[in-house]
Enzyme design. Structure first.
Site, mmCIF file in Angstrom:
data_model
loop_
_atom_site.group_PDB
_atom_site.id
_atom_site.type_symbol
_atom_site.label_atom_id
_atom_site.label_comp_id
_atom_site.label_asym_id
_atom_site.label_seq_id
_atom_site.Cartn_x
_atom_site.Cartn_y
_atom_site.Cartn_z
ATOM 1 N N GLU A 163 0.806 -1.226 0.000
ATOM 2 C CA GLU A 163 0.000 0.000 0.000
ATOM 3 C C GLU A 163 0.836 1.273 0.000
ATOM 4 O O GLU A 163 0.724 2.096 0.925
ATOM 5 C CB GLU A 163 -0.964 0.014 1.193
ATOM 6 C CG GLU A 163 -1.935 -1.148 1.173
ATOM 7 C CD GLU A 163 -3.036 -1.026 2.223
ATOM 8 O OE1 GLU A 163 -3.010 -0.077 3.019
ATOM 9 O OE2 GLU A 163 -3.918 -1.892 2.224
ATOM 10 N N GLU A 344 -4.989 -8.738 0.645
ATOM 11 C CA GLU A 344 -5.681 -8.346 1.878
ATOM 12 C C GLU A 344 -7.146 -8.151 1.564
ATOM 13 O O GLU A 344 -7.487 -7.427 0.620
ATOM 14 C CB GLU A 344 -5.158 -7.018 2.453
ATOM 15 C CG GLU A 344 -3.907 -7.129 3.242
ATOM 16 C CD GLU A 344 -3.505 -5.804 3.892
ATOM 17 O OE1 GLU A 344 -4.384 -4.999 4.264
ATOM 18 O OE2 GLU A 344 -2.288 -5.583 4.004
HETATM 19 C C1 FCB Z 1 -4.437 -2.091 5.323
HETATM 20 C C2 FCB Z 1 -3.035 -2.329 5.867
HETATM 21 C C3 FCB Z 1 -2.980 -3.327 6.988
HETATM 22 C C4 FCB Z 1 -4.162 -3.189 7.917
HETATM 23 C C5 FCB Z 1 -5.448 -3.244 7.146
HETATM 24 C C6 FCB Z 1 -6.693 -3.197 7.989
HETATM 25 O O1 FCB Z 1 -4.531 -0.786 4.841
HETATM 26 O O2 FCB Z 1 -2.175 -2.791 4.841
HETATM 27 O O3 FCB Z 1 -1.744 -3.161 7.640
HETATM 28 O O4 FCB Z 1 -4.033 -2.037 8.644
HETATM 29 O O5 FCB Z 1 -5.482 -2.184 6.238
#
Ligand code: FCB
Length: 451
Positions: A163, A344
């Site tokens: 990110e 994620e």
């Molecule tokens: C993302 C991050 C991770 C966590 C999730 C909920 O933005 O990569 O570290 O904080 O969100």
């Protein structure tokens, strides 16, 4: 879904959020350790000194992953654990921790996916300007070479950055994350230097790791204007340029999105864009919700507004819109023509232990069911999605929210550090096992989760 041979089911974590041992065995401060020391920056004054104590309990955590039947586990290396000053002297004790973790994963037949950078820059480098200093591309390349040469015999999946839009925009633009800088030039320099560092790292990994499979992990999510007002529509386009495109565009197409091109131009040296756009093997996606955007007077002219009342929300107010996930996967497929790994996806819920000692996290199961169904629809529609990693394995240290938000499929009692798989862990294990029975490329090995 028709079974995809070799579809990868996994879980993700990050070093700062789970390891703890923040000042043990030679690890030095990261920018997050320093940032959190200032008053008022984290809920309840929480710290990540202990976090989930994964540094000491990694073997138990790997055993849990094995019970879940995970194919893969994505973790990050804490740069200040292996190079406490960011460059120069290596911390052998820190390097040895990741040897133990990787070996335990391999022994459990879980593929390690290694992310080089999940936000925890060594403070020593921030003191030299951090991502604002162009020299960081060289520091990052050296760090990458250290990691590649140490673990590249056993690890083949490498992500450069997690990110990048979040840690640049929040860390250098809006001042909401470490290192807490809010400055237009800082933001634009950081964006470009992270991109340069990505390109340099890809070259190092290709050279130093035989058979490396490389990507970066990007957020992408639709940016919808909050209202029909033209100012909100313009703001949504600006936010999308920073959030969705500032990294994937130069990395894939050697150009910045038009909305931010002029702002970045002063920092681009001849040859930079070609150095950034190195071929990668896959597109890593993190996705939770769409954004609803409104015009603002801040330095990007846009901010996060409320979702319409009709949109369902999670326990922490994040919009739950599985269609936006499907739309995002199709959009990535059309634009980038790369295999996609969802690295994620998940939700925070109000988890509580019931009288029987169980955590019945029905909200999370509903969310995961709807989002994996949306992913499966995208696959049927042609998107080349090859894996899905839930965020997160464990309840962990959620940055400025500290321990107040629980994203894990495994509950962590932050007092005793005891792990208790939630109902969602059982649901996920069963889903993986069921997919595997239909997968001609893999034997069935789903297991019942205890606890
Ligand atoms: C993302 C991050 C991770 C966590 C999730 C909920 O933005 O990569 O570290 O904080 O969100």
């Amino acid at each position: 879904m028709t079974a995809r041979p070799n579809f990868v089911w996994g879980a993700s974590t990050s070093a700062f959020q789970i390891e703890g041992a923040a000042h043990l065995d030679g690890r030095a401060d990261s920018i997050w350790d320093v940032y959190l020391r200032a008053p008022g920056r984290v809920s309840h004054g929480d710290t990540a000194e202990v976090a989930c104590d994964h540094y000491h309990r990694y073997a138990e955590d790997v055993a849990l992953m094995r019970e879940l039947g995970l194919d893969a586990y994505r973790f990050s290396i804490a740069w200040p654990r292996v190079l406490p000053h960011g460059r120069g002297a290596v911390n052998e004790t820190g390097l040895a921790f990741y040897d133990r973790l990787i070996d335990a994963l391999l022994a459990a037949e879980i593929e390690p996916w290694l992310c080089l950078y999940h936000w925890d820059l060594p403070q020593a480098l921030e003191s030299l300007g951090g991502w604002q200093n162009r020299d960081i591309a060289g520091w990052f390349a050296d760090y990458t070479a250290l990691v590649a040469r140490r673990y590249g015999d056993r690890v083949k999946r490498f992500a450069t950055f997690n990110e990048p839009c979040v840690f640049t925009l929040f860390g250098y633009g809006l001042g909401w994350h470490a290192p807490g800088v809010a400055d237009e030039a800082a933001l634009h320099k950081a964006i470009h230097h992270v991109n340069l560092s990505h390109g340099r790292a890809v070259d190092v990994l290709r050279k130093d790791v035989i058979g490396a499979s490389i990507g970066a992990i990007h957020n992408r999510q639709p940016c919808y204007p909050c209202t029909a007002h033209p100012a909100d529509a313009a703001a949504a386009l600006r936010l999308a340029a920073y959030w969705n495109d500032a990294f994937p565009f130069p990395q894939a197409f050697a150009s910045y999105p038009p909305e931010i091109e002029e702002a970045i131009a002063p920092y681009i040296a001849p040859g930079d864009l070609a150095d950034i756009a190195r071929p990668v093997d896959w597109f890593g996606l993190n996705h939770y919700s769409p954004h609803y955007v409104k015009a603002d007077t801040n330095l990007i002219g846009a901010s996060f507004g409320p979702a319409p009342d009709s949109v369902p929300r999670s326990a922490i107010g994040w919009p739950v819109v599985p269609d936006a996930f499907r739309e995002t996967l199709m959009d990535i497929h059309r634009r980038f023509r790369l295999p996609i790994y969802v690295l994620e996806n998940g939700t925070a819920a109000d988890d509580a232990i019931d009288a029987a000692g169980h955590i019945q996290d029905e909200d999370r199961i509903r969310y995961l069911r709807a989002y994996t169904a949306a992913m499966e629809q995208a696959i049927v529609a042609g998107a080349d999605v090859r894996g899905y990693f839930v965020w997160s394995l464990l309840d962990n240290f959620e940055w400025g929210a500290g321990y107040s938000q629980r994203f894990g499929i495994v509950y962590v009692d932050h007092g005793t550090l005891r792990r208790i798989p939630k109902a969602s862990a059982q649901w996920y294990a069963e889903k993986i096992a069921a997919k595997r029975t239909n997968d001609p490329a893999r034997p069935h090995n789903g297991r019942k989760i205890e606890g």
